[in-house]
Design a protein around this motif. Structure first.
Motif, mmCIF file in Angstrom:
data_model
loop_
_atom_site.group_PDB
_atom_site.id
_atom_site.type_symbol
_atom_site.label_atom_id
_atom_site.label_comp_id
_atom_site.label_asym_id
_atom_site.label_seq_id
_atom_site.Cartn_x
_atom_site.Cartn_y
_atom_site.Cartn_z
ATOM 1 N N LEU A 23 0.830 -1.204 0.000
ATOM 2 C CA LEU A 23 0.000 0.000 0.000
ATOM 3 C C LEU A 23 0.865 1.254 0.000
ATOM 4 N N ALA A 24 0.224 2.395 -0.144
ATOM 5 C CA ALA A 24 0.924 3.675 -0.049
ATOM 6 C C ALA A 24 1.723 3.708 1.248
ATOM 7 N N GLY A 25 2.978 4.131 1.158
ATOM 8 C CA GLY A 25 3.868 4.159 2.306
ATOM 9 C C GLY A 25 4.794 2.960 2.359
ATOM 10 N N ASP A 26 4.457 1.878 1.634
ATOM 11 C CA ASP A 26 5.322 0.705 1.574
ATOM 12 C C ASP A 26 6.391 0.904 0.508
ATOM 13 N N PHE A 27 7.319 -0.023 0.431
ATOM 14 C CA PHE A 27 8.404 0.054 -0.544
ATOM 15 C C PHE A 27 8.739 -1.340 -1.034
ATOM 16 N N PHE A 28 9.450 -1.400 -2.156
ATOM 17 C CA PHE A 28 9.931 -2.682 -2.675
ATOM 18 C C PHE A 28 11.197 -2.446 -3.482
ATOM 19 N N LEU A 33 18.568 -4.511 -4.437
ATOM 20 C CA LEU A 33 19.466 -3.364 -4.309
ATOM 21 C C LEU A 33 20.552 -3.622 -3.262
ATOM 22 N N LEU A 34 20.169 -4.136 -2.116
ATOM 23 C CA LEU A 34 21.127 -4.364 -1.034
ATOM 24 C C LEU A 34 22.068 -5.527 -1.333
ATOM 25 N N GLN A 35 21.556 -6.570 -1.993
ATOM 26 C CA GLN A 35 22.347 -7.764 -2.247
ATOM 27 C C GLN A 35 23.046 -7.740 -3.597
ATOM 28 N N GLY A 36 22.701 -6.770 -4.440
ATOM 29 C CA GLY A 36 23.284 -6.723 -5.772
ATOM 30 C C GLY A 36 22.883 -7.924 -6.611
ATOM 31 N N ALA A 37 21.716 -8.474 -6.314
ATOM 32 C CA ALA A 37 21.220 -9.671 -7.007
ATOM 33 C C ALA A 37 20.083 -9.286 -7.952
ATOM 34 N N PRO A 38 19.766 -10.175 -8.872
ATOM 35 C CA PRO A 38 18.614 -9.893 -9.741
ATOM 36 C C PRO A 38 17.320 -9.840 -8.931
ATOM 37 N N VAL A 62 21.885 8.676 1.034
ATOM 38 C CA VAL A 62 20.940 8.755 2.153
ATOM 39 C C VAL A 62 21.438 7.901 3.317
ATOM 40 N N CYS A 63 21.904 6.697 3.017
ATOM 41 C CA CYS A 63 22.369 5.799 4.074
ATOM 42 C C CYS A 63 23.654 6.300 4.732
ATOM 43 N N ASP A 64 24.489 7.010 3.966
ATOM 44 C CA ASP A 64 25.685 7.621 4.575
ATOM 45 C C ASP A 64 25.282 8.677 5.592
ATOM 46 N N LEU A 65 24.235 9.434 5.283
ATOM 47 C CA LEU A 65 23.758 10.474 6.190
ATOM 48 C C LEU A 65 22.955 9.901 7.352
ATOM 49 N N CYS A 66 22.304 8.780 7.096
ATOM 50 C CA CYS A 66 21.437 8.172 8.111
ATOM 51 C C CYS A 66 21.641 6.647 8.088
ATOM 52 N N PRO A 67 22.678 6.146 8.776
ATOM 53 C CA PRO A 67 22.968 4.709 8.763
ATOM 54 C C PRO A 67 21.793 3.846 9.230
ATOM 55 N N ALA A 68 20.915 4.395 10.028
ATOM 56 C CA ALA A 68 19.751 3.625 10.490
ATOM 57 C C ALA A 68 18.842 3.249 9.318
ATOM 58 N N MET A 69 18.885 4.020 8.245
ATOM 59 C CA MET A 69 18.077 3.714 7.064
ATOM 60 C C MET A 69 18.517 2.379 6.457
ATOM 61 N N ARG A 70 19.813 2.185 6.291
ATOM 62 C CA ARG A 70 20.302 0.923 5.723
ATOM 63 C C ARG A 70 19.920 -0.244 6.629
ATOM 64 N N LYS A 71 20.073 -0.062 7.936
ATOM 65 C CA LYS A 71 19.711 -1.134 8.872
ATOM 66 C C LYS A 71 18.229 -1.471 8.774
ATOM 67 N N ALA A 72 17.380 -0.462 8.635
ATOM 68 C CA ALA A 72 15.939 -0.698 8.508
ATOM 69 C C ALA A 72 15.630 -1.450 7.212
ATOM 70 N N LEU A 73 16.290 -1.082 6.119
ATOM 71 C CA LEU A 73 16.079 -1.776 4.844
ATOM 72 C C LEU A 73 16.576 -3.215 4.916
ATOM 73 N N GLU A 74 17.718 -3.410 5.548
ATOM 74 C CA GLU A 74 18.243 -4.771 5.706
ATOM 75 C C GLU A 74 17.303 -5.627 6.556
ATOM 76 N N ARG A 75 16.746 -5.025 7.596
ATOM 77 C CA ARG A 75 15.799 -5.740 8.462
ATOM 78 C C ARG A 75 14.546 -6.117 7.672
ATOM 79 N N ALA A 76 14.029 -5.182 6.883
ATOM 80 C CA ALA A 76 12.837 -5.451 6.070
ATOM 81 C C ALA A 76 13.113 -6.538 5.042
ATOM 82 N N ALA A 77 14.277 -6.491 4.403
ATOM 83 C CA ALA A 77 14.636 -7.504 3.408
ATOM 84 C C ALA A 77 14.728 -8.882 4.061
ATOM 85 N N ALA A 78 15.329 -8.952 5.253
ATOM 86 C CA ALA A 78 15.450 -10.229 5.966
ATOM 87 C C ALA A 78 14.083 -10.769 6.371
ATOM 88 N N GLU A 79 13.195 -9.898 6.830
ATOM 89 C CA GLU A 79 11.847 -10.330 7.214
ATOM 90 C C GLU A 79 11.079 -10.858 6.011
#
Length: 87
Positions: A23-28, A33-38, A62-79
Motif C-alpha cells: 500500500l501507499a507508504g510501503d516500498f519494494f 538493491l542491497l544484495q546486488g542480485a537480480p 541517504v544511508c551515509d547520512l542516516c545509517p539507520a536507514m540501511r539497517k531498517a532496509l536490511e531488516r525489512a529484506a530479511a523479514e
C-alpha cells in the motif's frame, strides 16, 4: 532501484503466485538493491499509481547520512525473505 509507493496498490508475485499487496507508504526493491542480485519477484500496479524511485547512488548517499536507514532496509529484506521461505 528502491521504489516507494506514494499512492494506490502494488501486487508482488512470483511464478504466477501472489505474495503480497503493498500500500501507499510501503516500498519494494530493497533486496535486489542491497544484495546486488537480480530481482526475485514481479511488481504490478493494481491501478494508476504514484511511485518514487531511489537509485543506488542516491540510496547510498541517504544511508551515509542516516545509517539507520540501511539497517531498517536490511531488516525489512530479511523479514520478507524469512516470510517467503515460510510459505
Amino acid at each position: 532501484s528502491l521504489f516507494l509507493i506514494g499512492r494506490e496498490l502494488v501486487r508482488i508475485s512470483r511464478n504466477g503466485e501472489d505474495l503480497a499487496t503493498l500500500l501507499a507508504g510501503d516500498f519494494f526493491g530493497e533486496s535486489a538493491l542491497l544484495q546486488g542480485a537480480p530481482r526475485n519477484a514481479i511488481c504490478t500496479t493494481v491501478a494508476p499509481s504514484l511511485l518514487y524511485q531511489l537509485q543506488r547512488a542516491d540510496l547510498d548517499r541517504v544511508c551515509d547520512l542516516c545509517p539507520a536507514m540501511r539497517k531498517a532496509l536490511e531488516r525489512a529484506a530479511a523479514e520478507r525473505e524469512q516470510n517467503d521461505q515460510g510459505e
